[in-house]
Design an enzyme around this catalytic site. Structure first.
Site, PDB file in Angstrom:
ATOM      1  N   ASP A  58       0.906  -1.150   0.000  1.00  0.00           N
ATOM      2  CA  ASP A  58       0.000   0.000   0.000  1.00  0.00           C
ATOM      3  C   ASP A  58       0.943   1.196   0.000  1.00  0.00           C
ATOM      4  OD1 ASP A  58      -1.431   2.263   0.762  1.00  0.00           O
ATOM      5  OD2 ASP A  58      -2.961   1.052   1.694  1.00  0.00           O
ATOM      6  N   HIS A  59       1.076   1.865  -1.138  1.00  0.00           N
ATOM      7  CA  HIS A  59       2.180   2.820  -1.218  1.00  0.00           C
ATOM      8  C   HIS A  59       2.024   4.004  -0.258  1.00  0.00           C
ATOM      9  CE1 HIS A  59      -0.392   5.176  -3.990  1.00  0.00           C
ATOM     10  NE2 HIS A  59       0.396   6.200  -3.742  1.00  0.00           N
ATOM     11  N   HIS A  88      -5.686   2.826   1.157  1.00  0.00           N
ATOM     12  CA  HIS A  88      -4.949   3.977   1.681  1.00  0.00           C
ATOM     13  C   HIS A  88      -5.628   4.641   2.891  1.00  0.00           C
ATOM     14  CE1 HIS A  88      -2.895   3.216  -1.952  1.00  0.00           C
ATOM     15  NE2 HIS A  88      -3.572   4.009  -2.748  1.00  0.00           N
TER      16      HIS A  88
END
Ligand code: BG6
Length: 504
Positions: free
Chosen positions: A183-184, A246
């Protein structure tokens, strides 16, 4: 973090795709510039497309050149790096592809005279992931538990059952410790700083609960539209694309209990506790607790932009949401009665990601009413992007003979304080995979917990047509119903939300 010195081969499945070009190429180049790559390092690109190795190298170079914050690649540095970039084209369903890959891995190791760590990066759509994982399993590519890791890009499944199925396939071939679900947002410095801010300071934790906090707002607003990703987005929507991952991860960091140590599993356990404590949304309350929207045409930065339904690869009557907002409760001792409002959308007025913690009013207002005309509640604002910093707002006396209170802010800015550019999220995450540190990656139960939270909303939205779409013009703060979601509780979003006022 220890330096990833062991020889490493990064295998990118989907290497001709957008993610490799836009995110991985610049991240790898920056790691190279910062001397964060092992001495023996190679990238093998793998894709269905029949391209030559040179075309792959050019594509990576172009990505690094276009998106690296370094201002463009240096010819000599790149040419040295490019020597260790190779390409394999093959059908992911064909066992021969994995045999060829195995051969290439062995070639590198033979040349280096040493075994290497293998990182398999799935930068592919979820539909093909199971085939790849099974292919690797059959070819014996996952056998060395210490040296082999797999990175799985989002979206992780399409809903809870598909995420559970994908986890099942992954775990049948790899150990959980080998799996890095990306999950950047967790790689962003400002997101990582939430833990430092909360647990490395004695100041805030004592007031971080229901006694002092009125509510929490999490906003991830984008100016961009769906761009060329219509085909993907038509099967996703804002809830799956942004909230499931996010925003939910940010919520976990804000709401979790203090960790005992900085071990990956300890932090992940604490986050899972939050997901488990989120009050399930009954399907008959989705209407009151969640809002969806879709952008219409409008103006962004002075330019006309089309409606979502007019974007490439999007159905003319699409009912996919490009905006989603919701109200959640975390049912535990710390957060009982404190609502968490989440919202995200495309084509909103401003690009910004932020968390606002709004505190309760003072228990007794001893100042004359005239003194507090501009009174506003105390809040703490965590700016994730594009501004990176923290603002604490409180009341102060305005200078002068008359008693007037006015809100003022204490600001911390990363840029001003550290005079350093924050690394890009993908740089941090790639370096962590190479170092074998899974703290910033999601465990199976986190992903599934997060899908569970949004499942009732997905179900209801799937079965009820949104008759008012498009319901917000591009360049506004989303549909009016988003304002209602929070104003009906006597609160308001930190940024104005009434679409009509802002419409062009
Ligand atoms: C991705 C979503 O995960 O995050 C995109 O798929 C979105 O739709 C992007 O635009 C936003 O990331 P960032 O880092 O630009 O906020």
């Amino acid at each position: 973090m220890t330096l990833p010195l062991e020889p490493t081969i990064l295998v990118i499945f989907g290497s001709m795709g957008d993610l490799t070009w836009r995110k991985l190429a610049p991240a790898l180049y920056n790691l190279l510039l910062n001397q964060q790559l092992p001495e023996h390092f190679a990238v093998i690109g793998l894709d269905m497309k029949k391209e030559s190795p040179d075309e792959f190298r050019l594509r990576l170079r172009d990505g690094a050149n276009s998106f690296c914050e370094c201002g463009g690649v240096d010819e000599k540095t790149w040419n040295g790096f490019a020597l260790n970039l190779s390409y394999l084209s093959g059908d992911f369903a064909n066992p021969e592809t994995y045999t060829a890959l195995n051969g290439k891995l062995k070639d590198y190791e033979k040349n280096w005279g040493s075994p290497a760590n293998h990182i398999f990066y799935l930068a592919t759509p979820p539909a093909i992931m199971e085939t790849i994982v099974k292919g690797m399993g059959t070819a014996g590519l996952a056998q060395d538990k210490r040296r082999t890791r797999i990175v799985v890009e989002k979206p992780f499944g399409h809903d809870l059952p598909s995420a559970v199925a994908l986890n099942g396939v992954l775990i049948s071939v790899f150990d959980e410790a080998q799996i890095y679900r990306i999950d950047h947002y967790l790689g962003k410095e400002t997101v990582q700083n939430i833990l430092a801010f909360r647990f490395a300071n004695a100041l805030f934790e004592p007031i971080w609960d229901r006694r002092y906090i009125d509510h929490v707002q999490i906003t991830v607003a984008e100016q961009v539209g769906v761009e060329h990703r219509g085909a993907y987005y038509e099967h996703a929507g804002a809830l799956r694309d942004m909230i499931q991952n996010h925003l939910m991860q940010i919520l976990c960091l804000i709401a979790m209990e203090p960790m005992v140590s900085f071990e990956a599993d300890e932090i992940r356990n604490k986050k899972v506790d939050v997901l488990r404590a989120i009050r399930p949304i009954p399907e008959d309350q989705v209407q009151q607790l969640a809002v969806r929207g879709q952008y219409g045409a409008g103006r962004m930065n002075g330019h006309k932009v089309p409606a979502y339904r007019a974007e490439p690869s999007v159905a003319a009557d699409s009912s996919i949401e490009t905006f989603a907002a919701m109200k959640l409760h975390v049912d535990n001792w710390r957060w009982q009665g404190v609502p968490f409002y989440l919202r995200t959308g495309k084509r909103l007025q401003k690009k910004l990601s932020e968390v606002m913690i709004q505190f309760r009013p003072v228990p007794h207002q001893s100042f004359p009413t005239t003194a507090a005309l501009a009174w506003q509640p105390n809040y703490l604002m965590i700016h994730i992007q594009p501004e990176e910093g923290i603002v604490l707002r409180f009341q102060a006396k305005q200078p002068g003979p008359i008693l007037h209170l006015s809100p003022v802010g204490m600001h911390f800015s990363y840029q001003e304080t550290f005079k350093l550019k924050s690394p890009e999220a993908y740089e941090t995450l790639l370096a962590d995979v190479m170092a074998g540190d899974a703290t910033l990656f999601m465990r199976a139960d986190q992903v599934e917990g997060s899908w569970s939270v949004i499942t009732p909303i997905l179900n209801v939205w799937e079965h009820t047509l949104p008759l008012d779409f498009p319901n917000y013009p591009s360049g506004t703060w989303g549909p009016d119903a988003s304002a209602v979601l929070i104003t009906q509780d006597g609160r308001s979003w930190n940024h104005p939300t009434l679409a009509k006022k802002l419409a062009p």
